[in-house]
Design a protein around this motif. Structure first.
Motif, PDB file in Angstrom:
ATOM      1  N   TRP B 223      29.809  26.221  16.691  1.00  0.00           N
ATOM      2  CA  TRP B 223      30.496  25.120  15.780  1.00  0.00           C
ATOM      3  C   TRP B 223      29.418  24.379  15.105  1.00  0.00           C
ATOM      4  O   TRP B 223      29.667  23.715  13.843  1.00  0.00           O
ATOM      5  CB  TRP B 223      31.230  24.048  16.510  1.00  0.00           C
ATOM      6  N   GLN B 224      28.074  24.396  15.470  1.00  0.00           N
ATOM      7  CA  GLN B 224      27.239  23.441  15.041  1.00  0.00           C
ATOM      8  C   GLN B 224      26.746  23.631  13.244  1.00  0.00           C
ATOM      9  O   GLN B 224      26.751  22.803  12.578  1.00  0.00           O
ATOM     10  CB  GLN B 224      25.794  23.818  15.630  1.00  0.00           C
ATOM     11  N   THR B 225      26.543  25.148  12.872  1.00  0.00           N
ATOM     12  CA  THR B 225      26.456  25.107  11.572  1.00  0.00           C
ATOM     13  C   THR B 225      27.404  24.664  10.787  1.00  0.00           C
ATOM     14  O   THR B 225      27.305  23.853   9.743  1.00  0.00           O
ATOM     15  CB  THR B 225      25.786  26.733  11.548  1.00  0.00           C
ATOM     16  N   PRO B 226      28.741  25.440  10.903  1.00  0.00           N
ATOM     17  CA  PRO B 226      29.663  25.341   9.837  1.00  0.00           C
ATOM     18  C   PRO B 226      30.014  23.511   9.846  1.00  0.00           C
ATOM     19  O   PRO B 226      30.171  22.905   8.783  1.00  0.00           O
ATOM     20  CB  PRO B 226      30.802  25.959  10.426  1.00  0.00           C
ATOM     21  N   VAL B 227      30.207  22.800  11.109  1.00  0.00           N
ATOM     22  CA  VAL B 227      30.569  21.451  11.053  1.00  0.00           C
ATOM     23  C   VAL B 227      29.272  20.650  10.484  1.00  0.00           C
ATOM     24  O   VAL B 227      29.525  19.886   9.488  1.00  0.00           O
ATOM     25  CB  VAL B 227      30.551  21.219  12.727  1.00  0.00           C
ATOM     26  N   ALA B 228      27.955  21.092  10.599  1.00  0.00           N
ATOM     27  CA  ALA B 228      26.878  20.382  10.123  1.00  0.00           C
ATOM     28  C   ALA B 228      26.944  20.343   8.438  1.00  0.00           C
ATOM     29  O   ALA B 228      26.862  19.492   7.798  1.00  0.00           O
ATOM     30  CB  ALA B 228      25.588  20.681  10.748  1.00  0.00           C
ATOM     31  N   PHE B 229      26.968  21.695   8.098  1.00  0.00           N
ATOM     32  CA  PHE B 229      27.039  21.969   6.721  1.00  0.00           C
ATOM     33  C   PHE B 229      28.167  21.251   5.891  1.00  0.00           C
ATOM     34  O   PHE B 229      27.995  20.692   5.017  1.00  0.00           O
ATOM     35  CB  PHE B 229      27.371  23.717   6.528  1.00  0.00           C
ATOM     36  N   ILE B 230      29.528  21.322   6.252  1.00  0.00           N
ATOM     37  CA  ILE B 230      30.654  21.065   5.955  1.00  0.00           C
ATOM     38  C   ILE B 230      30.398  19.422   5.851  1.00  0.00           C
ATOM     39  O   ILE B 230      30.659  18.660   4.956  1.00  0.00           O
ATOM     40  CB  ILE B 230      31.909  21.313   6.441  1.00  0.00           C
ATOM     41  N   ALA B 231      30.193  18.818   6.968  1.00  0.00           N
ATOM     42  CA  ALA B 231      30.214  17.324   7.188  1.00  0.00           C
ATOM     43  C   ALA B 231      28.865  16.766   6.054  1.00  0.00           C
ATOM     44  O   ALA B 231      29.254  15.649   5.446  1.00  0.00           O
ATOM     45  CB  ALA B 231      29.676  16.959   8.560  1.00  0.00           C
ATOM     46  N   ALA B 232      27.905  17.279   6.103  1.00  0.00           N
ATOM     47  CA  ALA B 232      26.712  17.088   5.195  1.00  0.00           C
ATOM     48  C   ALA B 232      27.214  16.842   3.706  1.00  0.00           C
ATOM     49  O   ALA B 232      27.147  16.142   3.052  1.00  0.00           O
ATOM     50  CB  ALA B 232      25.388  17.884   5.240  1.00  0.00           C
ATOM     51  N   VAL B 233      28.134  17.999   3.193  1.00  0.00           N
ATOM     52  CA  VAL B 233      28.509  18.026   1.782  1.00  0.00           C
ATOM     53  C   VAL B 233      29.423  16.768   1.791  1.00  0.00           C
ATOM     54  O   VAL B 233      29.516  16.172   0.864  1.00  0.00           O
ATOM     55  CB  VAL B 233      29.168  19.230   1.740  1.00  0.00           C
ATOM     56  N   GLY B 234      30.503  16.731   2.603  1.00  0.00           N
ATOM     57  CA  GLY B 234      31.375  15.757   2.762  1.00  0.00           C
ATOM     58  C   GLY B 234      30.907  14.303   2.383  1.00  0.00           C
ATOM     59  O   GLY B 234      31.271  13.629   1.730  1.00  0.00           O
ATOM     60  N   VAL B 235      29.819  14.003   3.179  1.00  0.00           N
ATOM     61  CA  VAL B 235      29.339  12.956   3.475  1.00  0.00           C
ATOM     62  C   VAL B 235      28.504  12.497   2.035  1.00  0.00           C
ATOM     63  O   VAL B 235      28.725  11.498   1.361  1.00  0.00           O
ATOM     64  CB  VAL B 235      28.313  12.538   4.498  1.00  0.00           C
ATOM     65  N   LEU B 236      27.621  13.549   1.676  1.00  0.00           N
ATOM     66  CA  LEU B 236      26.526  13.340   0.533  1.00  0.00           C
ATOM     67  C   LEU B 236      27.407  13.151  -0.707  1.00  0.00           C
ATOM     68  O   LEU B 236      27.292  12.339  -1.821  1.00  0.00           O
ATOM     69  CB  LEU B 236      25.754  14.614   0.494  1.00  0.00           C
ATOM     70  N   THR B 250      36.355  14.406  -5.491  1.00  0.00           N
ATOM     71  CA  THR B 250      36.548  13.856  -4.321  1.00  0.00           C
ATOM     72  C   THR B 250      35.670  14.791  -3.463  1.00  0.00           C
ATOM     73  O   THR B 250      35.767  15.991  -3.653  1.00  0.00           O
ATOM     74  CB  THR B 250      37.996  13.576  -3.862  1.00  0.00           C
ATOM     75  N   PRO B 251      35.243  14.189  -2.115  1.00  0.00           N
ATOM     76  CA  PRO B 251      34.829  15.078  -1.090  1.00  0.00           C
ATOM     77  C   PRO B 251      35.396  16.141  -0.957  1.00  0.00           C
ATOM     78  O   PRO B 251      35.282  17.103  -0.679  1.00  0.00           O
ATOM     79  CB  PRO B 251      34.247  14.160  -0.289  1.00  0.00           C
ATOM     80  N   LEU B 252      36.999  15.749  -0.749  1.00  0.00           N
ATOM     81  CA  LEU B 252      37.804  16.970  -0.322  1.00  0.00           C
ATOM     82  C   LEU B 252      37.847  17.816  -1.372  1.00  0.00           C
ATOM     83  O   LEU B 252      37.900  19.379  -1.146  1.00  0.00           O
ATOM     84  CB  LEU B 252      39.067  16.267  -0.177  1.00  0.00           C
ATOM     85  N   GLN B 253      37.656  17.702  -2.716  1.00  0.00           N
ATOM     86  CA  GLN B 253      37.732  18.765  -3.617  1.00  0.00           C
ATOM     87  C   GLN B 253      36.481  19.651  -3.408  1.00  0.00           C
ATOM     88  O   GLN B 253      36.545  20.746  -3.795  1.00  0.00           O
ATOM     89  CB  GLN B 253      37.902  18.115  -5.046  1.00  0.00           C
ATOM     90  N   HIS B 254      35.333  18.881  -3.144  1.00  0.00           N
ATOM     91  CA  HIS B 254      34.127  19.536  -2.897  1.00  0.00           C
ATOM     92  C   HIS B 254      34.210  20.501  -1.635  1.00  0.00           C
ATOM     93  O   HIS B 254      33.767  21.749  -1.874  1.00  0.00           O
ATOM     94  CB  HIS B 254      33.011  18.662  -2.746  1.00  0.00           C
ATOM     95  N   LEU B 255      34.893  20.138  -0.744  1.00  0.00           N
ATOM     96  CA  LEU B 255      35.084  20.816   0.448  1.00  0.00           C
ATOM     97  C   LEU B 255      35.791  22.215   0.125  1.00  0.00           C
ATOM     98  O   LEU B 255      35.619  23.225   0.613  1.00  0.00           O
ATOM     99  CB  LEU B 255      35.566  20.175   1.736  1.00  0.00           C
ATOM    100  N   LEU B 256      37.013  22.066  -0.515  1.00  0.00           N
ATOM    101  CA  LEU B 256      37.795  23.150  -0.896  1.00  0.00           C
ATOM    102  C   LEU B 256      38.025  23.687  -2.035  1.00  0.00           C
ATOM    103  O   LEU B 256      38.422  24.880  -2.153  1.00  0.00           O
ATOM    104  CB  LEU B 256      39.499  22.534  -0.564  1.00  0.00           C
ATOM    105  N   GLY B 257      37.275  23.040  -3.011  1.00  0.00           N
ATOM    106  CA  GLY B 257      37.412  23.986  -4.442  1.00  0.00           C
ATOM    107  C   GLY B 257      36.257  24.648  -4.690  1.00  0.00           C
ATOM    108  O   GLY B 257      36.479  25.441  -5.487  1.00  0.00           O
ATOM    109  N   GLY B 258      35.186  25.014  -3.905  1.00  0.00           N
ATOM    110  CA  GLY B 258      34.591  26.183  -4.223  1.00  0.00           C
ATOM    111  C   GLY B 258      33.975  27.142  -3.232  1.00  0.00           C
ATOM    112  O   GLY B 258      35.094  27.520  -2.300  1.00  0.00           O
ATOM    113  N   GLY B 259      32.880  27.622  -2.714  1.00  0.00           N
ATOM    114  CA  GLY B 259      32.674  28.658  -2.050  1.00  0.00           C
ATOM    115  C   GLY B 259      32.175  28.004  -0.677  1.00  0.00           C
ATOM    116  O   GLY B 259      31.554  28.732   0.152  1.00  0.00           O
ATOM    117  N   LEU B 260      32.301  26.502  -0.555  1.00  0.00           N
ATOM    118  CA  LEU B 260      31.731  26.026   0.856  1.00  0.00           C
ATOM    119  C   LEU B 260      32.287  26.415   2.056  1.00  0.00           C
ATOM    120  O   LEU B 260      31.234  26.845   2.937  1.00  0.00           O
ATOM    121  CB  LEU B 260      31.835  24.408   0.671  1.00  0.00           C
TER     122      LEU B 260
END
Lengths: 434, 330
Positions: B223-236, B250-260
């Motif tokens: 879980w570490q890599t995906p959680v850290a990656f996604i959380a960092a993008v969401g927060v930043l 929105t952060p949600l659009q950043h999470l879902l809208g591309g290749g993340l």
């Protein structure tokens, strides 16, 4: 409900103990001949004191200690010494051994004088005279363990009843059938080193042994029985101490450095027999098991009994391509033939189907080996350093801390012979250092 | 009792341990293929059979190139282990549906040859091979790689294929043209199901999450890599100010809208090119998240997942060195 102790790392294995767990220990008569290798203990092998052609009596000394860390060997049958030569042994290349042809007529047996209330010094010298060594596999002479180095104080003696290797049921049967001897052995160990506390540590897949021993010690104030989670290698000395007491044996150190002494079940019982009954260590219990064997079981045999004799007692060799393992499936040694003898450290003989799988494919860097390592090492990394002969880094990365339990190679998707490589590295390091 | 005649019997002799978990490279790789199937089905559903064609061509090209190079190198041909198929499929997932079919073929051949075999084959490559392939085709055929076709459902509504954009692309476009993109084109639900423009394998969040659930269950990724990656993008993306004129996502659009999601789940968890310890994976994921956010918010490209992973791949040996486990008894 008692607490289940455990350690960090390790793997969960299929146990396969059901085939022999219910089988009472069966005494087998002596074979036609025994082969008693001299090197059955850690340290220096004892020096032979018999000659070819000489008649020997059961229990008679045939080799005596050759140094400070050594042991004594006894004739395990009465008969005639027919050879002093190199013979195949289950733990390495052919090694010097004493061959004795059994005299079926003789029934005499030499014993030492029983001791009812021995002093610590008497316990140690009896262990040496009776040839008691660790029966778990390493064969460390126990009089040495019972004399901790100057300045160290042992406060806790632990009986290792984890028996975490799959298939093996020797210690389990001993606890059920000879519980009082095991506890007496523990008391002797505690007395010899002045330990105020004794623990018998059992994996939670042997609940009847736990209840049996608990019923035997419930009046003893300073002895307790503890349950451990079923996880391999729970029986590793360092893992056991960490699980029970939260103490970490320092890298390169002995359990005595943290005030502990660990002995396995069979060793404790053997010490009790040596002291109370004057019995030299000339027999042991061996689990003979495997999926294809007709009648697997736990057998008490003379030291030096050929594997073939035991396999025959377990129903003979099945058909098909097989692997014969001396010891357990994780740390045991595959045998080229069945003529090798049972030695003091032989806890099991396994007859399993040969498995062909791809070995030593490229490392995927998945990390399963280091997640399985109970010592916090990176086995894949260490193995690569061995392949590249980078000994200094191998040492710096903790190569010498490996306990060779096999969790890494068990988990490796690339089928790398990780333990084998690390063992090679440790050997090479010794040579480089000297 | 007489001794048994064992002279004729030969026994197998191999080093300990004599038990094995049964995990093998093919088992791992084919499990990854299975975990990619939901995303594959989603790509066909949203982008039509052309998506499947691209995927088949990429996989076949990867397998054939690997076999050919292994033959040339005089090595055993190991294409049946599934590793070429996995990366071929992942490369296809990183392409828009409008590319000509020779492009996935060339891309696959390139990453196998340069991204993987040139380093010594499986296990020896430093950079994620599928992403090496993506960067290669991206920079060789930038126009083709950034022409986004609408998903099937949008097509029926008569949207012009050439002007269609990804959510992130639309945001970046707004910076350049200073014209705000149409609001509400990309609803959260569309992004969750995958009904948006983008590379064929990256749009459907639900399909990718099904895949990650399977991989986590089987223990092939942690879980570490995906959680850290996604959380960092969401927060930043939430904390950092957007570039002037950018369409605020929105952060949600950043999470879902591309290749993340595709990157965080399937690329940043590639065993070979990422750290081995839990702490190492956390650092790797955080680094990926930081670089992705910076590129997306302030860089010239709308998308930064691919570069962030490749850059962090280069740090993997260093991270491994500084996150070594404590040896027992030290």
């Amino acid at each position: 409900m008692p607490k289940f102790w455990t350690f960090k790392g390790g793997v969960r294995l299929p146990e396969h103990k059901e085939r022999t767990a219910g089988k009472k220990i069966r005494d087998l008569p002596p074979p036609d001949r025994v082969i008693i290798p001299l090197a059955q203990n850690a340290g220096s092998p004892p020096r032979p004191v018999v000659e070819k052609g000489q008649a020997v009596e059961e229990g008679e000394v045939i080799a005596s200690p050759s140094g400070p860390v050594s042991s004594t060997l006894h004739a395990s049958v009465s008969g005639k010494v027919t050879a002093l030569d190199d013979f195949p042994v289950p733990y390495g290349p052919p090694a010097p051994a004493v061959e004795i042809e059994t005299d079926p007529e003789s029934s005499s047996r030499r014993r030492l004088a029983p001791l009812s209330d021995p002093s610590p010094e008497e316990i140690r010298s009896r262990a040496l005279e009776a040839g008691v060594v660790g029966l778990g596999g390493a064969g460390f002479p126990i009089q040495v363990k019972l004399a901790p180095p100057e300045g160290t104080e042992i406060d806790c003696a632990i009986i290792n009843a984890a028996e975490c290797e799959p298939f093996l049921t020797v210690d389990y049967r001993m606890m059920l059938e000879s519980g009082p001897k095991v506890i007496d052995g523990l008391k002797l160990i505690m007395k010899a080193v002045g330990a105020g506390e004794g623990i018998i540590a059992i994996e939670a897949n042997k609940m009847d042994a736990f209840y049996k021993l608990q019923s035997l010690v419930h009046r003893e104030k300073n002895i307790r029985v503890e349950l451990l989670q079923v996880k391999y290698p729970q029986g590793g000395e360092k893992q056991l101490i960490a699980a029970l007491l939260g103490r970490e044996v320092p890298s390169g150190g002995l359990p005595s450095a943290v005030g502990c002494l660990v002995q396995n079940v069979a060793t404790a019982a053997a010490l009790s027999e040596a002291v109370r009954e004057g019995e030299p260590l000339i027999e042991r219990v061996v689990t003979v098991s495997g999926p294809a064997l007709k009648s697997p079981g736990n057998f008490r045999v003379r030291i030096g009994t050929p594997f073939s004799y035991l396999v025959e007692a377990a129903g003979g060799l099945p058909e098909g391509e097989l692997k014969i393992i001396s010891g357990g499936p994780m740390m045991g040694v595959a045998q080229a033939g069945l003529e090798v003898p049972v030695v003091k450290g032989t806890s099991g003989i396994l007859v399993v189907p040969a498995v062909h799988r791809e070995r030593n494919l490229p490392c995927l860097h998945c990390g399963d080996c280091l997640r399985g390592c109970p010592m916090g090492l990176n086995p894949g990394d260490l193995a690569t350093l061995v392949e590249k002969e980078r000994w200094a880094e191998f040492e710096e990365h903790g190569g010498r801390d490996c306990i060779e339990c096999g969790c890494c190679a068990y988990s490796c998707s690339s089928g790398r012979d990780l333990v084998q490589l690390i063992k090679l590295g440790k050997e090479a390091l010794k040579k480089v250092k000297s | 009792m007489t001794a048994v005649n064992t002279k004729k019997r030969l026994f197998q002799v191999t080093p300990a341990p004599h038990f094995h978990s049964g995990e093998t490279i093919p088992r791992v790789m084919w499990a990854v293929v299975i975990s990619l199937l939901p995303a594959l089905l989603a790509s066909i559903y949203f982008f039509g059979y052309r998506a499947l064609q691209i995927e088949v061509v990429a996989v076949v090209s990867a397998v054939l190139t690997e076999a050919a190079i292994q033959k040339l190198r005089g090595r055993p041909v190991t294409v049946s282990d599934g590793s070429a198929a996995v990366a071929g499929l992942l490369l296809a997932f990183n392409l828009p549906v409008g590319v000509p079919l020779w492009l996935p073929a060339v891309g696959s051949a390139f990453w196998i040859a340069i991204g993987k075999q040139a380093f010594g084959g499986l296990g020896h490559n430093i950079f994620n091979p599928a992403l090496v392939g993506r960067v290669f085709v991206m920079h060789s055929w930038l126009g083709r790689m950034t022409t986004w076709s609408p998903p099937r459902t949008a097509l029926y509504e008569g949207v012009d294929a050439l002007t269609y954009a990804t959510p992130l692309g639309a945001a970046k476009e707004a910076v350049v043209s200073l014209v705000p993109a149409a609001e509400g084109v990309f609803s959260t639900a569309d992004m969750f199901w995958g009904n948006i423009g983008g590379c064929i394998g990256e749009t459907s969040a639900i399909a990718l999450l099904l895949g990650v659930a399977f991989l986590l269950y089987r223990g092939y990724i942690r879980w570490q890599t995906p959680v850290a990656f996604i959380a960092a993008v969401g927060v930043l993306t939430w904390l950092l100010p957007e570039q002037d004129g950018a369409l605020a996502l929105t952060p949600l659009q950043h999470l879902l809208g591309g290749g993340l999601l595709l990157g965080a789940i399937f690329m940043a968890t590639d065993m070979v090119t990422t750290p081995v310890t839990g702490w190492g994976m956390l650092i790797f994921g955080l680094g990926c998240g930081l670089i992705t956010s910076l590129i997306r918010l302030y860089g010239g490209f709308p998308e930064g997942v691919c570069y962030s992973i490749l850059i962090m791949n280069a740090f993997t040996p260093l991270i491994d060195r500084f996150t070594r486990l404590r040896i027992f008894g030290t």
